[in-house]
Design an enzyme around this catalytic site. Structure first.
Site, short mmCIF file in Angstrom:
data_model
loop_
_atom_site.label_atom_id
_atom_site.label_comp_id
_atom_site.label_asym_id
_atom_site.label_seq_id
_atom_site.Cartn_x
_atom_site.Cartn_y
_atom_site.Cartn_z
N LYS A 123 -7.46 -16.25 -0.41
CA LYS A 123 -6.55 -15.36 -1.13
C LYS A 123 -5.23 -16.09 -1.36
O LYS A 123 -4.42 -16.23 -0.44
CB LYS A 123 -6.31 -14.07 -0.34
CG LYS A 123 -5.48 -13.05 -1.10
CD LYS A 123 -5.33 -11.76 -0.31
CE LYS A 123 -4.55 -10.73 -1.11
NZ LYS A 123 -3.18 -11.17 -1.41
N CYS A 418 23.76 14.89 3.01
CA CYS A 418 24.38 16.15 2.56
C CYS A 418 24.96 16.99 3.68
O CYS A 418 25.64 17.98 3.41
CB CYS A 418 23.36 16.98 1.78
SG CYS A 418 22.05 17.69 2.82
#
Length: 787
Positions: A123, A418
């Site tokens: 690979k 927040c």
């Protein structure tokens, strides 16, 4: 033909042959000086006769004028990624799934079963590309991109020395799309970095980054100056004949001048694959290029087709990765990020360290359970692992190096974005007669879309390619729109004006008009895309398609009770409750209402799909109520005896004693359940909705009007050569058929291509009608379906 033209053709043919021998066969037949002499002669002749220059000449690899941007290329055959194996057991499990998918004997104490042949190759650690040849000539190169759409890099791939501009020999398909990896050898990488450092340019962290950066240059002259190489590993679109095996196909590509891996081998069974993996692993450092594992593919193309694909990867191939590179570094801090669903996730901030050629400063910690498992504290020395492109992970704490001032990691009580409360999720396990609560591993901000982080991620998802596909709304643009207060929900996208957008960073007149036009074009999504775009937890593309196809309208989906949703295939209890909770949420309902008010018109809405008309049974309904000690058999007895839900609710002890084989414990449990008013009311509510939807056992069964195969079950097996099995499935479903995975007495027809196994045998045994591919195509044509 002039003497110059004749000589030019001779030189091109000779140089093409030498390139083939040098780059593909690794058998150069002339010294470099002689090659240079021939090349320079051709170059001089073409300079003197510019009308004779052609795009496939060996001299045309120097690059052309710089581009302003890459164009898009839509892959007709998607370029999918591969599943991964990290352990020997993963590969053995892959081999087991392949053999089961092919209906091959698994083996037992008396025999080893049937081994599958696999192609094996390293690979390469590079960039996946597609090369398109028409009539033997290279006409286009493209990157993999997202698998569906890539970038047109034709000018750049032409500069790669071992990419043939014209195929060798003869007999190649009229259209041949070759797929492979563009990479840079270790020696080429070292030369490039030395040259970059000498000239004051940017150096690269590793060969993969160097290859990717070189291939994606807008100026192809820069690409031409880089030592890139290509190695093909497969094909995409093909119009013509190729060998019937993976290895045979690659060897044929080599004959036509395309470079393939010199390490290509054929293995029989999983154990020979493991031998190959170990051999390559031992020789890994001596290879001329970087690899991060081995790729195994089922060798038979017919068997590949039979196995087919999952959503994003083939079932017939796997990448067996090498153990990841690891390094030691210091954990400087743990910060918390907020995702689309409000999940608050810890992220490790590290003292930068190079791992596998890449400088790493951050690593994933997944969740607080993982932090606890590791026993992690801020200030610890930790082991970091990175495998290929996988996000680096903290693998272990080196306890003997823990400093005296190490600090524990605490989840914040308020959202870091927040300020809303952060709460730990609760897991609900539902079983017969009870619900059990336990703590989940995820913490969530309760601020929903009032939280800028959740809002940004929700909108990024809403506009993404697989959702509403609004071009021009990248992550940075969405962040600008949220930060400036121009949008507070996806519905606000449809109120944006030219004056609001044109003043944003990066926008001018044309880009503003293009963005607003793209937003306007998104107002007519299919129901399935819209459901997916809403970002309902645990609802991916396939579940969104199922909801749209089965229930047919947003109104039904919004109203559907969890118990009703579980009658749909592959919708379990937890997903059903997520869907119901999402649409019960007042804020979500408000946003959906605003989207409709602002012009979003859903397409492909209609009636309940005929497959689900009267799909419930009274016995199944009773079983799904999860009454303790009432299993499927008991539910069948109750349905048979009383015939209606009201009859069962009203049944007294004397009535229940008349039910065959219903013991006292079950009867008592049934009475206790329905004696609670809330249980009886809920059962009636679910029954009413089943009736309203047309799913009730007393509802009218329907055939899909105008669809000739409505109500029929078909099965596909073997290799289909003209179309993929996925395409065949789509065609059948479009005609109203249900496509099943196994043959039974209810199967109407089996389509059997070459290589059909046990399914064909079972169909013959049961007397099921069987069609080969030619007969199947003729049947489709008879219904007016074309390819």
């Amino acid at each position: 033909m002039t003497d110059a033209a004749t000589r030019i053709l001779q030189l091109r043919a000779e140089l093409d042959q030498h390139n083939h021998r040098y780059y593909v066969l690794d058998e150069p037949s002339i010294p470099d000086a002689e090659y240079d002499r021939l090349f320079n002669e051709l170059k001089a002749l073409e300079a003197a006769n510019p009308e004779l220059v052609s795009a496939d000449s060996p001299t045309q690899r120097v690059g052309g004028s710089a581009l302003s941007a890459f164009g898009e290329v839509r892959h007709e055959v998607p370029m999918l990624s591969l599943g991964n194996a990290f352990e020997e057991a993963d590969l053995l499990d892959f081999d087991r799934r392949v053999r089961e998918g092919l209906d091959l004997p698994a083996g037992d104490l008396f025999g080893g079963g049937v081994d599958v042949e696999y192609s094996c190759e390293p690979k390469l650690d590079g960039l996946a590309v597609s090369l398109l040849y028409e009539q033997g000539k290279l006409v286009r190169g493209a990157t993999r991109g997202d698998g569906s759409t890539g970038e047109d890099i034709s000018a750049n791939v032409r500069t790669i020395r071992n990419v043939p501009l014209k195929l060798q020999g003869e007999g190649w398909p009229a259209v041949l799309e070759v797929r492979g990896e563009v990479f840079m050898s270790k020696a080429g990488f070292e030369r490039l970095n030395a040259s970059q450092a000498e000239s004051g340019g940017k150096t690269f962290a590793n060969p993969r980054n160097a290859a990717a950066g070189s291939l994606r240059q807008l100026d192809s002259k820069i690409t031409a100056s880089r030592p890139l190489e290509f190695c093909c590993y497969g094909v995409g679109r093909v119009e013509g004949e190729l060998p019937a095996t993976q290895v045979g196909m690659l060897q044929q590509l080599k004959v036509w001048g395309l470079p393939i891996s010199r390490e290509l081998k054929l293995a029989k069974g999983a154990h020979e694959c493991l031998d190959y993996y170990r051999d390559i692993g031992e020789r890994r450092q001596s290879l001329a290029y970087e690899i991060d594992g081995v790729v195994f593919k089922v060798n038979s193309i017919g068997q590949q087709r039979e196995l087919g694909f999952r959503a994003r990867e083939p079932r017939w191939a796997i990448a067996h990765k090498f153990p990841a590179s690891e390094e030691l570094t210091e954990l400087l801090d743990v910060e918390f990020q907020v995702g689309r669903t409000g999940a608050v996730t810890p992220v490790a901030r590290l003292k930068p360290v190079k791992v596998a050629g890449v400088m790493v400063a951050n690593a994933t910690l997944h969740n607080m359970d993982e932090v606890a498992r590791l026993g992690l504290m801020i200030g610890d020395t930790v082991i970091i692992r990175r495998a290929g492109d996988v996000i680096p992970q903290v693998m272990q704490v080196v306890l003997e190096r823990r400093p005296a001032d190490a600090r524990p990691v605490h989840i914040p009580e308020q959202c870091p974005v927040c300020g809303s409360a952060v709460e730990r999720t609760q897991l609900v396990k539902r079983s017969k007669g009870k619900e059990t609560l336990s703590e989940g591993s995820v913490y969530r901000c309760v601020g929903r879309l009032a939280c800028a982080a959740q809002l940004k991620q929700a909108i990024i998802h809403y506009v993404s390619r697989r959702a509403l596909d609004i071009e021009g709304l990248g992550d940075k643009i969405v962040e600008q729109l949220v930060d400036t207060g121009l949008i507070t929900s996806p519905a606000d996208l449809y109120t944006l004006t030219y004056e609001q957008v044109v003043v944003l960073e990066g926008f001018a007149d044309l880009s503003t008009r293009n963005l607003l036009a793209s937003i306007a074009e998104s107002k007519r999504p299919s129901l399935a895309r819209f459901i997916y775009a809403l970002g309902i937890p645990d609802v991916g593309e396939e579940t969104a398609k199922l909801l749209a196809r089965a229930l047919g309208s947003l109104t039904r989906i919004q109203a559907a009770l969890p118990e009703v949703l579980t009658w749909l295939p592959d919708v379990g209890g937890e997903v059903a409750h997520e869907i119901h909770s999402f649409f019960e949420d007042e804020h979500n309902r408000t946003v959906i209402g605003l989207l409709r008010e602002r012009g979003v018109e859903l397409q492909e809405e209609g009636e309940l799909h005929a497959e689900f008309a009267a799909c419930t049974t009274l016995a199944g309904f009773i079983d799904k109520l999860n009454i303790p000690f009432i299993a499927a058999t008991g539910a069948e007895k109750l349905a048979s005896r009383f015939g209606s839900l009201e009859g069962i609710i009203a049944a007294d002890w004397l009535d229940l004693r008349q039910v065959e084989r219903l013991n006292e414990k079950a009867a008592r449990s049934l009475r206790d359940f329905f004696d609670k008013p809330e249980n009886a009311a809920r059962a009636r509510q679910v029954e009413t909705q089943l009736r309203d939807f047309g799913m009730h056992w007393e509802s009218e069964k329907k055939q899909v009007e105008g669809l000739p195969l409505a109500g029929q079950t078909w099965v596909l097996t073997g290799t289909l050569e003209v179309m993929s099995r996925d395409v065949a499935k789509d065609k059948l479903e479009g005609l109203g058929a249900k496509v099943a995975g196994s043959v039974s007495a209810k199967t109407h027809c089996l389509v059997a291509g070459p290589g059909a196994g046990s399914k064909l045998a079972k169909a013959s045994e049961l007397g099921v009608k069987v069609l080969d591919e030619a007969q199947f195509l003729a049947a489709l044509a008879g219904y007016g379906v074309t390819l």
